[in-house]
Design a protein around this motif. Structure first.
Motif, PDB file in Angstrom:
ATOM      1  N   ALA A 187      38.904  12.105  72.560  1.00 33.97           N
ATOM      2  CA  ALA A 187      39.728  12.378  73.739  1.00 33.97           C
ATOM      3  C   ALA A 187      40.975  11.530  73.699  1.00 33.97           C
ATOM      4  CB  ALA A 187      38.932  12.081  75.010  1.00 33.97           C
ATOM      5  N   ALA A 188      41.984  12.017  74.418  1.00 33.40           N
ATOM      6  CA  ALA A 188      43.203  11.232  74.567  1.00 33.40           C
ATOM      7  C   ALA A 188      43.001  10.234  75.693  1.00 33.40           C
ATOM      8  CB  ALA A 188      44.379  12.145  74.877  1.00 33.40           C
ATOM      9  N   PRO A 189      43.655   9.062  75.636  1.00 34.48           N
ATOM     10  CA  PRO A 189      43.532   8.105  76.749  1.00 34.48           C
ATOM     11  C   PRO A 189      43.977   8.733  78.054  1.00 34.48           C
ATOM     12  CG  PRO A 189      44.610   7.107  74.847  1.00 34.48           C
ATOM     13  CD  PRO A 189      44.505   8.578  74.563  1.00 34.48           C
ATOM     14  N   ALA A 190      43.199   8.528  79.098  1.00 36.53           N
ATOM     15  CA  ALA A 190      43.508   9.157  80.386  1.00 36.53           C
ATOM     16  C   ALA A 190      44.878   8.747  80.897  1.00 36.53           C
ATOM     17  CB  ALA A 190      42.438   8.779  81.408  1.00 36.53           C
ATOM     18  N   SER A 191      45.358   7.538  80.515  1.00 33.75           N
ATOM     19  CA  SER A 191      46.639   7.060  81.021  1.00 33.75           C
ATOM     20  C   SER A 191      47.809   7.900  80.549  1.00 33.75           C
ATOM     21  CB  SER A 191      46.854   5.615  80.583  1.00 33.75           C
ATOM     22  OG  SER A 191      46.825   5.526  79.160  1.00 33.75           O
ATOM     23  N   THR A 192      47.628   8.626  79.418  1.00 28.18           N
ATOM     24  CA  THR A 192      48.732   9.441  78.909  1.00 28.18           C
ATOM     25  C   THR A 192      48.951  10.676  79.749  1.00 28.18           C
ATOM     26  OG1 THR A 192      47.286  10.711  77.440  1.00 28.18           O
ATOM     27  CG2 THR A 192      48.245   8.677  76.551  1.00 28.18           C
ATOM     28  N   ALA A 193      47.991  11.018  80.617  1.00 25.44           N
ATOM     29  CA  ALA A 193      48.104  12.253  81.402  1.00 25.44           C
ATOM     30  C   ALA A 193      49.285  12.214  82.337  1.00 25.44           C
ATOM     31  CB  ALA A 193      46.818  12.486  82.199  1.00 25.44           C
ATOM     32  N   THR A 194      49.641  11.041  82.819  1.00 26.58           N
ATOM     33  CA  THR A 194      50.725  10.958  83.794  1.00 26.58           C
ATOM     34  C   THR A 194      52.076  10.741  83.141  1.00 26.58           C
ATOM     35  OG1 THR A 194      50.302   8.578  84.013  1.00 26.58           O
ATOM     36  CG2 THR A 194      49.205  10.043  85.572  1.00 26.58           C
ATOM     37  N   SER A 195      52.070  10.444  81.837  1.00 27.86           N
ATOM     38  CA  SER A 195      53.339  10.157  81.182  1.00 27.86           C
ATOM     39  C   SER A 195      53.745  11.187  80.155  1.00 27.86           C
ATOM     40  CB  SER A 195      53.274   8.779  80.506  1.00 27.86           C
ATOM     41  OG  SER A 195      52.215   8.765  79.553  1.00 27.86           O
ATOM     42  N   ALA A 196      52.790  11.982  79.669  1.00 29.10           N
ATOM     43  CA  ALA A 196      53.112  12.953  78.622  1.00 29.10           C
ATOM     44  C   ALA A 196      53.967  14.075  79.179  1.00 29.10           C
ATOM     45  CB  ALA A 196      51.821  13.528  78.028  1.00 29.10           C
ATOM     46  N   SER A 197      54.949  14.486  78.438  1.00 26.89           N
ATOM     47  CA  SER A 197      55.787  15.610  78.854  1.00 26.89           C
ATOM     48  C   SER A 197      55.197  16.890  78.319  1.00 26.89           C
ATOM     49  CB  SER A 197      57.218  15.445  78.319  1.00 26.89           C
ATOM     50  OG  SER A 197      57.209  15.493  76.912  1.00 26.89           O
ATOM     51  N   VAL A 198      55.629  18.003  78.864  1.00 26.83           N
ATOM     52  CA  VAL A 198      55.086  19.293  78.474  1.00 26.83           C
ATOM     53  C   VAL A 198      55.395  19.589  77.020  1.00 26.83           C
ATOM     54  CG1 VAL A 198      55.106  21.756  78.973  1.00 26.83           C
ATOM     55  CG2 VAL A 198      55.340  20.104  80.824  1.00 26.83           C
ATOM     56  N   VAL A 231      50.146  23.149  96.240  1.00 23.69           N
ATOM     57  CA  VAL A 231      51.351  22.386  95.891  1.00 23.69           C
ATOM     58  C   VAL A 231      50.978  20.983  95.406  1.00 23.69           C
ATOM     59  CG1 VAL A 231      53.458  21.333  96.814  1.00 23.69           C
ATOM     60  CG2 VAL A 231      52.867  23.692  97.426  1.00 23.69           C
ATOM     61  N   ARG A 232      50.049  20.349  96.094  1.00 25.36           N
ATOM     62  CA  ARG A 232      49.625  19.008  95.705  1.00 25.36           C
ATOM     63  C   ARG A 232      48.945  19.016  94.332  1.00 25.36           C
ATOM     64  NH1 ARG A 232      46.936  17.749 101.647  1.00 25.36           N
ATOM     65  NH2 ARG A 232      48.891  17.969 102.825  1.00 25.36           N
ATOM     66  N   MET A 233      48.134  20.044  94.088  1.00 22.68           N
ATOM     67  CA  MET A 233      47.451  20.131  92.794  1.00 22.68           C
ATOM     68  C   MET A 233      48.457  20.344  91.672  1.00 22.68           C
ATOM     69  SD  MET A 233      44.353  19.887  91.659  1.00 22.68           S
ATOM     70  CE  MET A 233      43.830  19.846  89.946  1.00 22.68           C
ATOM     71  N   MET A 234      49.449  21.169  91.907  1.00 26.34           N
ATOM     72  CA  MET A 234      50.475  21.404  90.888  1.00 26.34           C
ATOM     73  C   MET A 234      51.323  20.156  90.659  1.00 26.34           C
ATOM     74  SD  MET A 234      51.767  25.301  91.636  1.00 26.34           S
ATOM     75  CE  MET A 234      50.758  26.711  91.165  1.00 26.34           C
ATOM     76  N   LYS A 235      51.583  19.427  91.729  1.00 31.64           N
ATOM     77  CA  LYS A 235      52.364  18.195  91.594  1.00 31.64           C
ATOM     78  C   LYS A 235      51.602  17.165  90.781  1.00 31.64           C
ATOM     79  CE  LYS A 235      54.970  14.803  94.313  1.00 31.64           C
ATOM     80  NZ  LYS A 235      55.360  14.371  95.689  1.00 31.64           N
ATOM     81  N   LYS A 236      50.294  17.049  91.033  1.00 37.86           N
ATOM     82  CA  LYS A 236      49.478  16.111  90.270  1.00 37.86           C
ATOM     83  C   LYS A 236      49.448  16.470  88.792  1.00 37.86           C
ATOM     84  CE  LYS A 236      46.313  14.577  93.944  1.00 37.86           C
ATOM     85  NZ  LYS A 236      46.390  13.117  93.725  1.00 37.86           N
ATOM     86  N   SER A 237      49.481  17.765  88.504  1.00 36.59           N
ATOM     87  CA  SER A 237      49.435  18.218  87.110  1.00 36.59           C
ATOM     88  C   SER A 237      50.821  18.561  86.574  1.00 36.59           C
ATOM     89  CB  SER A 237      48.505  19.430  86.986  1.00 36.59           C
ATOM     90  OG  SER A 237      48.919  20.471  87.857  1.00 36.59           O
ATOM     91  N   SER A 238      51.856  17.907  87.106  1.00 36.94           N
ATOM     92  CA  SER A 238      53.232  18.205  86.690  1.00 36.94           C
ATOM     93  C   SER A 238      53.465  17.896  85.221  1.00 36.94           C
ATOM     94  CB  SER A 238      54.226  17.412  87.553  1.00 36.94           C
ATOM     95  OG  SER A 238      53.983  16.012  87.426  1.00 36.94           O
ATOM     96  N   SER A 239      52.699  16.938  84.655  1.00 33.66           N
ATOM     97  CA  SER A 239      52.858  16.613  83.241  1.00 33.66           C
ATOM     98  C   SER A 239      52.448  17.765  82.334  1.00 33.66           C
ATOM     99  CB  SER A 239      52.035  15.376  82.885  1.00 33.66           C
ATOM    100  OG  SER A 239      50.660  15.607  83.131  1.00 33.66           O
ATOM    101  N   THR A 240      51.728  18.730  82.880  1.00 41.24           N
ATOM    102  CA  THR A 240      51.333  19.915  82.103  1.00 41.24           C
ATOM    103  C   THR A 240      51.933  21.176  82.715  1.00 41.24           C
ATOM    104  OG1 THR A 240      49.290  20.051  83.374  1.00 41.24           O
ATOM    105  CG2 THR A 240      49.190  18.873  81.285  1.00 41.24           C
ATOM    106  N   ASP A 258      38.214  17.683  99.207  1.00 43.03           N
ATOM    107  CA  ASP A 258      38.091  16.414  99.925  1.00 43.03           C
ATOM    108  C   ASP A 258      39.070  15.364  99.419  1.00 43.03           C
ATOM    109  OD1 ASP A 258      35.823  16.936 101.761  1.00 43.03           O
ATOM    110  OD2 ASP A 258      34.769  17.339  99.900  1.00 43.03           O
ATOM    111  N   THR A 259      39.541  15.503  98.169  1.00 48.34           N
ATOM    112  CA  THR A 259      40.516  14.541  97.648  1.00 48.34           C
ATOM    113  C   THR A 259      41.950  15.042  97.797  1.00 48.34           C
ATOM    114  OG1 THR A 259      40.360  15.440  95.392  1.00 48.34           O
ATOM    115  CG2 THR A 259      38.849  13.654  95.986  1.00 48.34           C
ATOM    116  N   LEU A 260      42.122  16.368  97.807  1.00 51.45           N
ATOM    117  CA  LEU A 260      43.473  16.926  97.945  1.00 51.45           C
ATOM    118  C   LEU A 260      43.945  16.934  99.395  1.00 51.45           C
ATOM    119  CD1 LEU A 260      43.786  20.018  95.554  1.00 51.45           C
ATOM    120  CD2 LEU A 260      44.873  17.786  95.336  1.00 51.45           C
ATOM    121  N   ALA A 261      43.027  17.144 100.315  1.00 57.85           N
ATOM    122  CA  ALA A 261      43.387  17.201 101.746  1.00 57.85           C
ATOM    123  C   ALA A 261      42.998  15.903 102.441  1.00 57.85           C
ATOM    124  CB  ALA A 261      42.686  18.379 102.409  1.00 57.85           C
ATOM    125  N   LEU A 262      43.749  15.571 103.459  1.00 58.69           N
ATOM    126  CA  LEU A 262      43.455  14.379 104.247  1.00 58.69           C
ATOM    127  C   LEU A 262      42.261  14.650 105.164  1.00 58.69           C
ATOM    128  CD1 LEU A 262      47.122  13.455 105.271  1.00 58.69           C
ATOM    129  CD2 LEU A 262      45.735  12.388 103.464  1.00 58.69           C
TER     130      LEU A 262
END
Length: 525
Positions: free
Chosen positions: A101-112, A311-320, A433-437
């Motif tokens: 697996a790739a390090p989980a930390s790369t998920a937020t920094s990798a570009s498409v 929208v929140r889910m897409m924003k979280k997965s913006s790196s992909t 439960d994690t996406l909504a307040l």
């Protein structure tokens, strides 16, 4: 019983007899000895031939019983895929899964544009082309608006089940109203013993949108007129209930229900789940599609929060590129109980499942002649996948720990135990439960159908949808995604008969497990 003392005792008796009787006694003694030996030989044949012996105390002979135990064949092991060993396989393979697996930390920094595991996954694969035939939305097939003739009366139906079973009943109710040229009263929702959701139609769906979309095809009213109610003492239960069999044909409604409708001006059909055949004329099927994909829109409170969650889910997965995988996970207590499958909970799990079955389906699983075979259920692919199994399957298919995963589900059975491995494999996992307040979900708590509507909306917008168990939710969702995406939608619908063979092999290697998961993926949609 031992044979040797019998022989020795007979010989001594013969010698005593010989000493006291002389020559004639010797002959008689010889006869006695021969009889004793013959008896001993017969007893030996009886013992080793499988007969039973009894000692002086009337108990089964120890010699025979012990011989049977030693000689009895060992019980053959159950066929492959019969036993839940997935947790054992996971513990053994986890080091390989973790390293693959790739390090989980790369998920937020990798570009498409950066080559990564996403390039090797279905998330960045172009949509699959159609098979060559022209795809057309089902709504456009022979559905021509026209002026409606005078109504033959009112049709009342009672939709039962969960959200999508109710949805199915609504589609069928509109179709039957069209067949009868009846005015449909907004369906009543039955309070289901499993779902326990008291929501009304307007709590889940947009009534105005429903009525207006169907205006040129079927008349729909919110409630029965007062003058009609007066005829039945303001009691809908007094209206004759035209009980119909499941999957009744259009001809049945025209020949059996229509005459009563013309006579009384109103008929009631309850329950109304799966009461219309799947095979119907193309114009009636097109009407079903119009109801499902255009007329049925979620009520505004559900729609607003659900769209925010997307929208929140897409924003979280913006790196992909905003692409994520959605999983419909059916591992709630009632689902596990109804399946009659066994996992790794031992006696505690068995008691909990038995209590759940009696609570929701009292006596159903103890009827005479009913045989419950958990091992056969698992081999046949009828057991709900555990969160652990879903995680291992997806990791084997190539979705690594940088995958953004949305899990749609009710309350997972023994969640603390079963969800932990899935989160371990997919740290970027989200749920409603994690996406909504908490304050956003507060008005939906206790209403399972409204919560399911939130899940439904987020799953519709995912790049890949994974279904783990049959049911109305995945069937409606797969159709809806194809409708929205021009006939193309990526769906993983695993062959669970093949899956259980891999999960039942504690000695399987990770490389082989991945090949088997890839094979299942290639045979999916």
């Amino acid at each position: 019983m031992s044979v040797v003392p019998l022989v020795r005792g007979a010989a001594k008796a013969a010698r005593r007899h010989q000493a006291g009787r002389g020559g004639g006694g010797r002959r008689r003694a010889a006869v006695v000895l021969l009889l004793a030996l013959a008896y001993a030989a017969g007893l030996l044949l009886f013992v080793f031939g499988g007969g039973a012996s009894v000692d002086g105390g009337g108990r089964a002979g120890v010699t025979v019983a012990s011989f049977r135990r030693r000689g009895a064949p060992a019980r053959s092991p159950p066929p492959p895929g019969s036993v839940y060993r997935s947790h054992i396989v996971f513990e053994r393979l986890w080091p390989d899964i973790r390293d693959d697996a790739a390090p989980a930390s790369t998920a937020t920094s990798a570009s498409v544009s950066t080559p990564s595991s996403w390039r090797r996954s279905m998330l960045t694969t172009p949509r699959y082309p159609n098979s060559g035939e022209l795809w057309m939305p089902c709504v456009k097939r022979r559905l021509i608006p026209s002026e409606l003739p005078p109504s033959n009366g009112y049709l009342i139906v009672e939709a039962n089940g969960g959200l999508n079973q109710q949805r199915l009943s609504i589609c069928d109710a509109v179709a039957v109203a069209s067949l009868l040229n009846a005015t449909l009263v907004i369906p009543v929702f039955h309070l289901n013993s499993v779902w326990r959701d008291p929501s009304k139609f307007s709590d889940i769906f947009d009534e105005y949108r429903f009525i207006e979309t169907l205006r040129q095809h079927v008349r729909v009213v919110k409630e029965l007129p007062k003058d009609v109610l007066l005829r039945f003492n303001h009691n809908i239960s007094s209206i004759p209930n035209m009980r119909t069999k499941a999957y009744s044909s259009p001809d049945h409604y025209v020949q059996k229900v229509l005459p009563k409708l013309l006579e009384l001006g109103v008929v009631r059909i309850a329950p109304f789940s799966n009461r219309l055949a799947q095979s119907v004329p193309s114009n009636i099927q097109a009407l079903r599609c119009l109801v499902n994909y255009q007329a049925l829109r979620f009520a505004e409170p559900i729609r607003v929060l659900a769209e925010d969650m997307v929208v929140r889910m897409m924003k979280k997965s913006s790196s992909t590129g905003g692409k994520y995988v959605s999983v419909h996970l059916r591992f709630e207590e009632d689902m596990v109980a109804f399946s009659c499958c066994t996992y790794d909970g031992g006696r505690k799990e068995k008691i909990e499942m038995e209590n759940a079955r009696e609570r929701s389906w009292r006596g159903k699983f103890h009827r005479p002649g009913r045989v419950i075979n958990p091992e056969a259920n698992r081999r046949d692919g009828k057991c709900p996948l555990t969160p652990l199994e879903v995680g291992m399957m997806l990791r084997g298919m190539g979705f690594d720990n940088t995958t953004f995963l949305y899990v749609a589900s009710g309350k997972i059975y023994n969640a603390a135990k079963y969800m932990a491995p899935l989160r371990q494999m997919f740290p970027l996992l989200e749920t409603k439960d994690t996406l909504a307040l908490p304050e956003e979900l507060a008005e939906f708590k206790g209403y399972s159908s409204r919560l399911a509507a939130l899940d439904y909306t987020v799953c519709v917008q995912s790049e890949v949808f994974v279904t783990t168990q049959g049911g109305n939710f995945p069937h409606f969702l797969m159709g809806h995604r194809r409708y929205l995406l021009g006939g193309n939608a990526k769906t993983i619908k695993p062959d669970k008969r093949k899956l259980v063979l891999s999960f039942d092999d504690p000695n399987i290697r990770w490389s082989r497990f991945k090949r088997q998961m890839q094979d299942i993926l290639h045979h999916s949609e």
